[in-house]
Write an enzyme that holds these catalytic residues in place. Structure first.
Site, PDB file in Angstrom:
ATOM      1  N   LYS A  98       1.577  -0.251  11.687  1.00 29.94           N
ATOM      2  CA  LYS A  98       0.128  -0.025  11.731  1.00 29.94           C
ATOM      3  C   LYS A  98      -0.090   1.304  12.443  1.00 29.94           C
ATOM      4  CE  LYS A  98      -3.956  -2.896  11.910  1.00 29.94           C
ATOM      5  NZ  LYS A  98      -3.935  -3.483  10.563  1.00 29.94           N
ATOM      6  N   GLU A 139       0.559  -3.618  -1.249  1.00 29.27           N
ATOM      7  CA  GLU A 139      -0.541  -4.274  -0.535  1.00 29.27           C
ATOM      8  C   GLU A 139      -1.821  -3.475  -0.732  1.00 29.27           C
ATOM      9  OE1 GLU A 139      -0.500  -4.317   3.774  1.00 29.27           O
ATOM     10  OE2 GLU A 139       0.716  -2.506   3.859  1.00 29.27           O
TER      11      GLU A 139
HETATM   12  C1  PLP Z   1      -4.088  -4.502   9.533  1.00 27.07           C
HETATM   13  C2  PLP Z   1      -3.435  -4.485   8.205  1.00 27.07           C
HETATM   14  C3  PLP Z   1      -3.051  -5.673   7.575  1.00 27.07           C
HETATM   15  C4  PLP Z   1      -3.374  -7.021   8.132  1.00 27.07           C
HETATM   16  O1  PLP Z   1      -2.604  -7.334   9.244  1.00 27.07           O
HETATM   17  P1  PLP Z   1      -3.068  -8.463  10.260  1.00 27.07           P
HETATM   18  O2  PLP Z   1      -1.916  -8.507  11.223  1.00 27.07           O
HETATM   19  O3  PLP Z   1      -3.211  -9.721   9.496  1.00 27.07           O
HETATM   20  O4  PLP Z   1      -4.365  -8.022  10.855  1.00 27.07           O
HETATM   21  C5  PLP Z   1      -2.357  -5.596   6.371  1.00 27.07           C
HETATM   22  N1  PLP Z   1      -2.095  -4.396   5.793  1.00 27.07           N
HETATM   23  C6  PLP Z   1      -2.468  -3.238   6.361  1.00 27.07           C
HETATM   24  C7  PLP Z   1      -2.142  -1.963   5.670  1.00 27.07           C
HETATM   25  C8  PLP Z   1      -3.162  -3.251   7.582  1.00 27.07           C
HETATM   26  O5  PLP Z   1      -3.545  -2.113   8.118  1.00 27.07           O
END
Ligand code: PLP
Length: 273
Positions: free
Chosen positions: A94, A130
């Protein structure tokens, strides 16, 4: 970056909540206190070296009900002209750098009527990775053959396996819930052709903020695939509704939490007084 030790990380989150309890939206409002931990490097350094100093911040912000007015499935656009993450790159983190470059493409898509954008694997553009800010999760149509007549037909929960996607904690939680329902769970490569071949009865985006956002159509290169049937296109489908209800029930304290996801905030407040 210097990793933040787990106990420091957890304590910082606890303190941020404890010191902001008055900003937690009231029970029943559908709102939540969103926690956003952040790690940034700084220092008087022009050369390309890791920063000499890191700052760890935990922000909290009250957020309103994501589903005011009901859960409406959204139209999705596959981003074809830009890759979110290199095949062996940083897609699983992230990391700020994964998001800023996508903004132009997601904003353009939003302006064209697609609230959400999907990325395929950067190397071959054949498999689902995703969405730009959330994981892809899907339910196959329930197979009535595998269940007895008394038993409700059960879908299979599918999530893509890829080195370039975030390991969403929401997805991990949904996997646990799906297993608790007795559903099969498949973490595997998902060719995009399974979407266009209508292998999935329900598709959704999942992440902390909205938990589940149902997707009613996915368009790629001018070809639009409708997901599921008229019912799942009008509102959240039965499978994801069951998962969402279980997840929110635990988060709201209405259902028992057998997984150790919950921590009482009052206890937190006292410990850090
Ligand atoms: C934040 C995010 C998610 C979701 O992650 P969580 O841990 O469930 O909040 C999925 N994919 C991306 C690219 C993200 O930035």
């Amino acid at each position: 970056m210097a990793p933040v030790p787990e106990d420091l990380f957890v304590e910082a989150c606890e303190r941020a909540v404890a010191n902001n309890l008055e900003f937690v939206p009231p029970y029943g409002s559908g709102g939540a206190l969103y926690l956003r931990p952040l790690l940034l490097g700084t220092g008087p350094e022009i050369g390309l070296y890791p920063a000499p100093e890191f700052t760890f911040i935990v922000m909290v912000i009250p957020v309103g009900n994501f589903y005011k007015g009901g859960v409406s499935p959204v139209d999705c656009l596959v981003v074809e002209t830009f890759d979110r993450a290199a095949p062996l790159g940083t897609g699983a983190a992230k990391l700020g750098g994964n998001y800023a470059p996508v903004l132009k493409h997601s904003s353009d898509a939003k302006a064209r009527g697609y609230p959400i954008t999907l990325h395929l694997d950067s190397k071959t553009h054949t498999n689902v990775d995703e969405f730009s800010t959330s994981n892809f999760v899907a339910l196959t149509a329930p197979s009535s053959s595998s269940s007895s007549s008394e038993e409700e037909a059960q879908p299979t929960f599918c999530a893509p396996e890829s080195p370039s996607i975030l390991n969403s904690v929401t997805k991990q939680s949904l996997v646990q819930l799906a297993k608790s329902f007795g559903w099969q769970v498949e973490n595997r490569v998902i060719p995009f052709s399974e979407v266009t071949d209508n292998r999935f009865q329900e598709i959704a985006a999942c992440g902390t903020a909205a938990v589940i956002t149902p997707v009613k159509s996915i368009e790629r290169g001018g070809v639009k695939t409708m997901i599921g049937n008229a019912k799942t296109q009008a509102s959240i489908g039965p499978g994801f509704l069951r998962l969402f209800t279980a997840m929110r029930g635990i988060q709201n304290g209405d259902l028992e939490d057998p997984y150790g996801w919950m921590q009482p905030a009052q206890g937190i407040a006292h410990r850090h007084e």
